[in-house]
Design a protein around this motif. Structure first.
Motif, PDB file in Angstrom:
ATOM      1  N   THR A  16       0.836  -1.201   0.000  1.00 25.50           N
ATOM      2  CA  THR A  16       0.000   0.000   0.000  1.00 25.50           C
ATOM      3  C   THR A  16       0.871   1.251   0.000  1.00 25.50           C
ATOM      4  OG1 THR A  16      -1.795  -1.154   1.129  1.00 25.50           O
ATOM      5  CG2 THR A  16      -1.813   1.252   1.244  1.00 25.50           C
ATOM      6  N   ALA A  17       1.885   1.280   0.831  1.00 23.88           N
ATOM      7  CA  ALA A  17       2.795   2.435   0.866  1.00 23.88           C
ATOM      8  C   ALA A  17       3.508   2.594  -0.479  1.00 23.88           C
ATOM      9  CB  ALA A  17       3.809   2.263   1.993  1.00 23.88           C
ATOM     10  N   ASP A  18       3.946   1.482  -1.059  1.00 21.46           N
ATOM     11  CA  ASP A  18       4.584   1.542  -2.380  1.00 21.46           C
ATOM     12  C   ASP A  18       3.640   2.134  -3.413  1.00 21.46           C
ATOM     13  OD1 ASP A  18       6.945   0.410  -1.473  1.00 21.46           O
ATOM     14  OD2 ASP A  18       6.472  -1.611  -2.214  1.00 21.46           O
ATOM     15  N   PHE A  19       2.401   1.675  -3.411  1.00 15.78           N
ATOM     16  CA  PHE A  19       1.434   2.153  -4.393  1.00 15.78           C
ATOM     17  C   PHE A  19       1.079   3.619  -4.168  1.00 15.78           C
ATOM     18  CE2 PHE A  19      -0.693  -1.890  -6.309  1.00 15.78           C
ATOM     19  CZ  PHE A  19       0.486  -2.178  -6.958  1.00 15.78           C
ATOM     20  N   GLN A  20       0.980   4.034  -2.920  1.00 17.68           N
ATOM     21  CA  GLN A  20       0.716   5.447  -2.650  1.00 17.68           C
ATOM     22  C   GLN A  20       1.866   6.302  -3.172  1.00 17.68           C
ATOM     23  OE1 GLN A  20       0.143   4.943   1.575  1.00 17.68           O
ATOM     24  NE2 GLN A  20      -2.066   5.223   1.408  1.00 17.68           N
ATOM     25  N   ASN A  21       3.089   5.867  -2.918  1.00 16.00           N
ATOM     26  CA  ASN A  21       4.261   6.592  -3.406  1.00 16.00           C
ATOM     27  C   ASN A  21       4.363   6.541  -4.929  1.00 16.00           C
ATOM     28  OD1 ASN A  21       5.058   7.334  -0.815  1.00 16.00           O
ATOM     29  ND2 ASN A  21       6.275   5.479  -0.552  1.00 16.00           N
ATOM     30  N   LEU A  22       4.071   5.379  -5.506  1.00 19.80           N
ATOM     31  CA  LEU A  22       4.099   5.245  -6.960  1.00 19.80           C
ATOM     32  C   LEU A  22       3.077   6.164  -7.624  1.00 19.80           C
ATOM     33  CD1 LEU A  22       4.485   1.446  -7.819  1.00 19.80           C
ATOM     34  CD2 LEU A  22       5.837   3.328  -8.730  1.00 19.80           C
ATOM     35  N   GLU A  23       1.910   6.253  -7.025  1.00 20.77           N
ATOM     36  CA  GLU A  23       0.856   7.115  -7.574  1.00 20.77           C
ATOM     37  C   GLU A  23       1.348   8.560  -7.659  1.00 20.77           C
ATOM     38  OE1 GLU A  23      -3.874   7.154  -6.968  1.00 20.77           O
ATOM     39  OE2 GLU A  23      -2.730   7.509  -5.126  1.00 20.77           O
ATOM     40  N   VAL A  24       1.954   9.037  -6.589  1.00 19.79           N
ATOM     41  CA  VAL A  24       2.499  10.401  -6.559  1.00 19.79           C
ATOM     42  C   VAL A  24       3.634  10.522  -7.574  1.00 19.79           C
ATOM     43  CG1 VAL A  24       3.758  12.076  -5.138  1.00 19.79           C
ATOM     44  CG2 VAL A  24       1.805  10.833  -4.181  1.00 19.79           C
ATOM     45  N   PHE A  25       4.545   9.551  -7.574  1.00 24.37           N
ATOM     46  CA  PHE A  25       5.704   9.574  -8.471  1.00 24.37           C
ATOM     47  C   PHE A  25       5.266   9.612  -9.939  1.00 24.37           C
ATOM     48  CE2 PHE A  25       9.097   7.191 -10.769  1.00 24.37           C
ATOM     49  CZ  PHE A  25      10.120   8.107 -10.604  1.00 24.37           C
ATOM     50  N   LEU A  77      -1.839  -0.143 -17.645  1.00 27.14           N
ATOM     51  CA  LEU A  77      -2.982  -0.139 -16.712  1.00 27.14           C
ATOM     52  C   LEU A  77      -2.549   0.144 -15.277  1.00 27.14           C
ATOM     53  CD1 LEU A  77      -4.794  -3.331 -18.063  1.00 27.14           C
ATOM     54  CD2 LEU A  77      -5.294  -0.934 -18.609  1.00 27.14           C
ATOM     55  N   LEU A  78      -1.285   0.471 -15.081  1.00 23.25           N
ATOM     56  CA  LEU A  78      -0.744   0.604 -13.727  1.00 23.25           C
ATOM     57  C   LEU A  78      -1.507   1.612 -12.881  1.00 23.25           C
ATOM     58  CD1 LEU A  78       1.296  -0.126 -11.575  1.00 23.25           C
ATOM     59  CD2 LEU A  78       2.891   1.519 -12.602  1.00 23.25           C
ATOM     60  N   GLN A  79      -1.796   2.785 -13.410  1.00 23.04           N
ATOM     61  CA  GLN A  79      -2.469   3.793 -12.592  1.00 23.04           C
ATOM     62  C   GLN A  79      -3.877   3.342 -12.190  1.00 23.04           C
ATOM     63  OE1 GLN A  79      -1.305   7.102 -15.271  1.00 23.04           O
ATOM     64  NE2 GLN A  79      -0.478   8.044 -13.418  1.00 23.04           N
ATOM     65  N   GLU A  80      -4.578   2.664 -13.086  1.00 23.21           N
ATOM     66  CA  GLU A  80      -5.892   2.143 -12.751  1.00 23.21           C
ATOM     67  C   GLU A  80      -5.795   1.020 -11.723  1.00 23.21           C
ATOM     68  OE1 GLU A  80      -4.784   2.613 -15.848  1.00 23.21           O
ATOM     69  OE2 GLU A  80      -6.211   3.976 -16.818  1.00 23.21           O
ATOM     70  N   ILE A  81      -4.773   0.187 -11.852  1.00 27.95           N
ATOM     71  CA  ILE A  81      -4.558  -0.904 -10.896  1.00 27.95           C
ATOM     72  C   ILE A  81      -4.247  -0.330  -9.513  1.00 27.95           C
ATOM     73  CG2 ILE A  81      -2.967  -2.774 -10.267  1.00 27.95           C
ATOM     74  CD1 ILE A  81      -2.778  -3.358 -13.339  1.00 27.95           C
ATOM     75  N   ILE A  82      -3.393   0.682  -9.467  1.00 27.95           N
ATOM     76  CA  ILE A  82      -3.067   1.325  -8.193  1.00 27.95           C
ATOM     77  C   ILE A  82      -4.334   1.888  -7.559  1.00 27.95           C
ATOM     78  CG2 ILE A  82      -1.917   3.317  -7.131  1.00 27.95           C
ATOM     79  CD1 ILE A  82       0.430   2.801  -9.086  1.00 27.95           C
ATOM     80  N   ALA A  83      -5.131   2.597  -8.348  1.00 31.02           N
ATOM     81  CA  ALA A  83      -6.361   3.203  -7.822  1.00 31.02           C
ATOM     82  C   ALA A  83      -7.310   2.125  -7.290  1.00 31.02           C
ATOM     83  CB  ALA A  83      -7.048   4.032  -8.901  1.00 31.02           C
ATOM     84  N   SER A  84      -7.463   1.031  -8.010  1.00 32.34           N
ATOM     85  CA  SER A  84      -8.349  -0.050  -7.574  1.00 32.34           C
ATOM     86  C   SER A  84      -7.823  -0.730  -6.308  1.00 32.34           C
ATOM     87  CB  SER A  84      -8.506  -1.100  -8.677  1.00 32.34           C
ATOM     88  OG  SER A  84      -9.150  -0.538  -9.787  1.00 32.34           O
ATOM     89  N   TYR A  85      -6.520  -0.969  -6.266  1.00 37.52           N
ATOM     90  CA  TYR A  85      -5.908  -1.593  -5.094  1.00 37.52           C
ATOM     91  C   TYR A  85      -6.111  -0.715  -3.865  1.00 37.52           C
ATOM     92  CZ  TYR A  85      -2.448  -3.507  -1.897  1.00 37.52           C
ATOM     93  OH  TYR A  85      -1.835  -4.032  -0.789  1.00 37.52           O
ATOM     94  N   LEU A  86      -5.792   0.562  -3.999  1.00 36.30           N
ATOM     95  CA  LEU A  86      -5.933   1.480  -2.864  1.00 36.30           C
ATOM     96  C   LEU A  86      -7.385   1.593  -2.431  1.00 36.30           C
ATOM     97  CD1 LEU A  86      -3.372   4.271  -3.793  1.00 36.30           C
ATOM     98  CD2 LEU A  86      -3.098   2.417  -2.130  1.00 36.30           C
TER      99      LEU A  86
END
Length: 109
Positions: A16-25, A77-86
């Motif tokens: 979750t922390a990785d995905f939150q940081n990845l989303e910002v990055f 699809l990474l950004q959509e996957i991150i959003a769905s995961y979060l």
């Protein structure tokens, strides 16, 4: 599948922390996003860029997941996957996301 894996392996907080940081990055580096989304660029080249930019910064399981997305031509699809995961994580933790609009900027008082 990733959510279930992260819960089973007790990695949910790290991923979750990785995905939150990845989303910002990714939001701050549109060139990287365009590069990863470009179908002309080979998976090997995309993997190499991910290794150089992210591998040392994120959990090994998160990195392996990104490589799977590259190998299966799903990295676009990474950004959509991150959003769905979060969204799943926040729902499980009963966290609501809201958007606030103000006439004045917030200050750090």
């Amino acid at each position: 599948a990733l959510y279930d894996f992260s819960v089973d392996q007790n990695l949910m907080h790290q991923i979750t922390a990785d995905f939150q940081n990845l989303e910002v990055f990714l939001n701050k580096t549109p060139d990287l996003t365009q590069y990863l989304n470009n179908p002309i660029i080979s998976p090997e080249q995309k993997r190499e860029v991910l290794e150089k930019t992210l591998q040392s910064q994120i959990n090994n399981e998160t990195f392996k997941f990104l490589v799977v997305l590259v190998d299966r031509n799903r990295i676009n699809l990474l950004q959509e996957i991150i959003a769905s995961y979060l969204e799943l994580v926040y729902e499980a933790a009963s966290i609501k996301t809201i958007e606030v609009s103000t006439a004045y900027a917030f200050t750090n008082l």
